[in-house]
Scaffold this active site. Sequence first.
Site, mmCIF file in Angstrom:
data_model
loop_
_atom_site.group_PDB
_atom_site.id
_atom_site.type_symbol
_atom_site.label_atom_id
_atom_site.label_comp_id
_atom_site.label_asym_id
_atom_site.label_seq_id
_atom_site.Cartn_x
_atom_site.Cartn_y
_atom_site.Cartn_z
ATOM 1 N N ARG A 81 29.839 -20.198 9.864
ATOM 2 C CA ARG A 81 31.226 -20.221 9.418
ATOM 3 C C ARG A 81 32.163 -20.592 10.560
ATOM 4 N NH1 ARG A 81 33.760 -15.019 6.473
ATOM 5 N NH2 ARG A 81 33.709 -14.220 8.613
ATOM 6 N N LYS A 183 38.632 -19.663 9.223
ATOM 7 C CA LYS A 183 39.078 -18.364 9.751
ATOM 8 C C LYS A 183 39.924 -18.613 10.999
ATOM 9 C CE LYS A 183 37.339 -13.632 10.283
ATOM 10 N NZ LYS A 183 38.117 -13.084 9.165
ATOM 11 N N GLU A 219 43.114 -14.127 -2.861
ATOM 12 C CA GLU A 219 42.619 -13.232 -1.821
ATOM 13 C C GLU A 219 43.511 -12.019 -1.664
ATOM 14 O OE1 GLU A 219 40.144 -14.388 1.694
ATOM 15 O OE2 GLU A 219 41.626 -15.980 1.761
#
Length: 338
Positions: A81, A183, A219
């Site tokens: 990720r 992220k 989210e």
Amino acid sequence: MTKELDWKNLGFSYIKTDYRFISHYKDGQWDKGELTRDNRLHIAEGSTALHYGQQCFEGMKAYRTADGSINLFRPYENARRMKKSCDRLLMESYPEEQFVEAVKQVVRANEKWVPPYGTGASLYIRPFMIGVGDNIGVKPADEYIFSVFAMPVGSYFKGGLKASNFIVSPYDRAAPRGTGAAKVGGNYAASLLPGKEAKERSFSDAVYLDPETHSKIEEVGAANFFGITHDDVFITPKSPSILPSITKYSLLWLAENRLNLKAEEGDVYIDDLDQFKEAGACGTAAVIAPIGGLQVEEDFHVFYSETEVGPITKRLYNELVGIQFGDIEAPEGWIEKV
């Protein structure tokens, strides 16, 4: 210092531990990296991380098991990720094998900070990368720093596995075709004001709708959303602007393969909350935070209970945490020993 810690009542806050790992990318290659006691970075004033947000990070944990050994939960997923985040921001990604080895080095060097088995606490690990060097134009940096530090933590949301209330935010977390799936710090900076406003109204955090239509849940501020329907379907939102949570995908697998539920990613319309008998937020820091009620403009929707945790959410939590702490057999490849 570690003897003074109340392991069972740790919050989620910074604690300076003994060692962290640091590696530098310069002249087209990464150096071998090293452990250091220094928790301060000395960087150029023109660093792209400071001006243009060229930085990303990961969150993961190490867990002490009953036999005293230490588990890492799916660390290669974090490595992959982070590579995707780096690719999105044109940063020089850190090799996956070296990423996992750096994490292991930090855990070994700070082993006394890994909370004892049975306390419910864990060692939170924060790998991150920043663009550095003498820059000023809007372009990728030529130099980068990759670092990993760690600290013991308890629950992200106060009370651990305890139902709490959330509120739908009028703000957007990320742009429809922006960096929502990476992220990166900018996504979190954007969530600070909505999160502050939610907490000022006594809610645990804000829930964000899709930025394009504002009709679907995407989210939670610090985690991913999930719901369990009345006919036992585990659903999490599907969107290109959602961070691909390792915890979320683990729960999808566990729901289907361990709890025999139907599990899927799909649209979660804000006008269809009545289909869910349970709901929650999930992530590395949050683990699972049951959502008791959700404030939607002037309406307040209660799922299972404002105070009690639903039975399926509880089973999912016990299964996930049992795997992480080594009490329940893990699916193949999920646990990496330190």
